[in-house]
Enzyme design. Sequence first.
Site, short mmCIF file in Angstrom:
data_model
loop_
_atom_site.label_atom_id
_atom_site.label_comp_id
_atom_site.label_asym_id
_atom_site.label_seq_id
_atom_site.Cartn_x
_atom_site.Cartn_y
_atom_site.Cartn_z
N ASP A 262 0.89 -0.71 0.18
CA ASP A 262 -0.10 0.11 0.35
C ASP A 262 0.71 1.50 0.36
OD1 ASP A 262 -2.09 1.93 0.49
OD2 ASP A 262 -2.47 1.25 2.00
N LYS A 269 1.60 8.15 0.49
CA LYS A 269 2.62 8.19 1.88
C LYS A 269 3.25 8.88 1.69
CE LYS A 269 0.03 4.10 3.21
NZ LYS A 269 -0.93 4.31 3.82
N ASP A 280 0.26 -5.14 4.48
CA ASP A 280 -0.71 -4.42 4.83
C ASP A 280 -2.45 -5.45 3.67
OD1 ASP A 280 -3.15 -2.76 4.74
OD2 ASP A 280 -2.83 -1.52 2.90
N ASP A 339 -5.75 6.47 -0.89
CA ASP A 339 -4.83 5.74 0.16
C ASP A 339 -6.16 5.06 1.36
OD1 ASP A 339 -2.75 4.88 1.62
OD2 ASP A 339 -2.90 6.32 3.20
N ARG A 343 -10.95 -0.66 1.81
CA ARG A 343 -12.66 -0.82 2.44
C ARG A 343 -12.78 -0.59 0.33
NH1 ARG A 343 -12.86 4.92 4.82
NH2 ARG A 343 -10.97 4.57 5.21
N1 BES Z 1 -3.25 0.46 5.77
C1 BES Z 1 -3.73 1.55 5.93
C2 BES Z 1 -4.32 1.39 7.04
C3 BES Z 1 -2.81 1.28 8.30
C4 BES Z 1 -1.99 2.25 8.69
C5 BES Z 1 -2.89 -0.76 7.88
C6 BES Z 1 -1.06 1.60 9.54
C7 BES Z 1 -1.65 -0.96 8.94
C8 BES Z 1 -0.69 -0.07 10.16
C9 BES Z 1 -5.05 1.91 4.78
O1 BES Z 1 -5.34 1.40 3.67
C10 BES Z 1 -4.75 3.18 4.69
O2 BES Z 1 -3.76 4.68 4.08
N2 BES Z 1 -5.20 4.24 5.44
C11 BES Z 1 -5.77 5.01 5.62
C12 BES Z 1 -7.10 5.95 5.75
C13 BES Z 1 -7.36 7.00 5.60
C14 BES Z 1 -7.17 7.64 3.76
C15 BES Z 1 -8.99 7.79 5.55
C16 BES Z 1 -5.15 5.89 7.26
O3 BES Z 1 -5.40 4.91 7.69
O4 BES Z 1 -4.87 7.23 6.96
ZN ZN Z 2 -4.26 -0.13 3.23
ZN ZN Z 3 -4.15 2.80 2.66
#
Ligand code: BES
Ligand code: ZN
Ligand code: ZN
Length: 489
Positions: A262, A269, A280, A339, A343
């Site tokens: 990811d 990111k 991920d 990101d 979902r």
């Molecule tokens: N894969 C990440 C979530 C994640 C964060 C997993 C830390 C393991 C450790 C997910 O896809 C993500 O990036 N989520 C974002 C959502 C936001 C953009 C609404 C997040 O949590 O910042």
């Molecule tokens: Zn993710």
């Molecule tokens: Zn993500």
Amino acid sequence: MLQLTSVDLKKEKTDTLVIPVCEDKTIHEDKTIQFLIKTAKKIEEFKGKKGDEIILYDMTGVKAGRVIFSGLGKLDKVDAEGLRIFSGKTVKTGIKKELTDILIAAPASGKMKMEEPEVIEAILEGACLGNHIFDKYKKEKKLKPIKKICLLVNADTAKKHRKLVSRVAAVCEGTILAREWVTTPSNDKKPEQLARSIVTLAGKVKLKTTILNEKQLKAGKFGSLLAVSAGSQNKPALVILEYNPGNAKKTIAFVGKGVTFDSGGINLKPTSGLSDMKIDMSGAAAVAATLITAAKLKPGKKVIGVIPLVENMPSGSAARPGDIIKSYSGKTVEIGNTDAEGRLILIDAISYTIRKYKPHTIIDMATLTGACVVALGDKIAGVFSPDDKLADAIVKSGKKTHERCWRMPLPDDYKELIKSDLADIKNMSSSRWGGAITAALFLSDFVGDTPWAHIDIAGPAAAAKGGAYCGSGGTGFGVRLLSDLTDRL
Ligand code: BES
Ligand code: ZN
Ligand code: ZN
């Protein structure tokens, strides 16, 4: 590798005997062991305190060459997790000492605050999981796992709990398998590659396996999943694993997030956020390994595993923030942030699973949000479900396995935050707060009337630092939890 044995310590020649010792109470019935503990406790630095460890050689009264005494602390405080930590730690000591086999003296259940099966299960689990070494990428394999781990019990107990040993072995093998998949770097687990790896191992235990490739996913209109995968040169895959015992009355479906890397996509990111994103796909690993475990444990219900696999990358062909896509369900989704991709792949997998299998219960497991880690830390998963019974069952399984779960709310009014002006729903909340909740609410929009729970494992899926029975990297979190839950539902 794991075994229950009942031998006479005075006669049996063993290499290494391990004795857990409490600080304040006797927990062994065997007179020989009681005598050995007395001798050990005469030594200043060993009192049986939690974490105390001492090794004595050629002790009188037993044929073991080496006896490791390990402190459990005060009896009142010893629980199943304490026993897992004890056996995991002991096995790690054994590995460092290059031992090939060990015999662990089980405490007498009558002297503990736990039932006999719980004591045996916990010690075997900690030992088996602590014996895992991930050295696939090292030329020199410095450490070797212990070949044979035996638990010393009386003859009746050994006979009574033989099945429990094979259950623990299967569940631990599943956990270790998930750990290996998670720790494997993303260049060796591209979606199609990981799909093949899963299907190969699932085939070996006679699960029914299906892989939908990119062409089939396009034909099937998995628009949301495909939007995430669009930025990557590596094609997506959807894996379906089926365990069907024949005359089952119930169907449970597990869906696991499988983002093999990811990057965040166009909403790339920052450097610090990128480093761990090979993990991920931990939800996918847990679901696949749970299905493989189920094939060995043979529960009396149908269990389905659905695993969407994609790579989330930025490129000229990637989905953009602001894009509106049509999901498998027919609902349109505005991509507020590329990101928030987990979902997007989950809703297509969930809609497909419900349409195809009409499960009685559907549970998705995903490293979904950093917000869940902020809320619960990196050891506890968040559980979201409108169904009290289902949420309670998950929390109970979490207590039993120490894969801890904490129920989080799903407030109806927060749905406001994921409304879109243009599409049916948006994948990004309009508020920066409560991100784990809004992610779960987004998923809830696609489950209809099917009893559903979402488990956010972004925290506990991987560990930066190793523990007593788990090294650093993937923890295999979820396999023990879902295996226990399968029996509870
Ligand atoms: N894969 C990440 C979530 C994640 C964060 C997993 C830390 C393991 C450790 C997910 O896809 C993500 O990036 N989520 C974002 C959502 C936001 C953009 C609404 C997040 O949590 O910042
Ligand atoms: Zn993710
Ligand atoms: Zn993500």
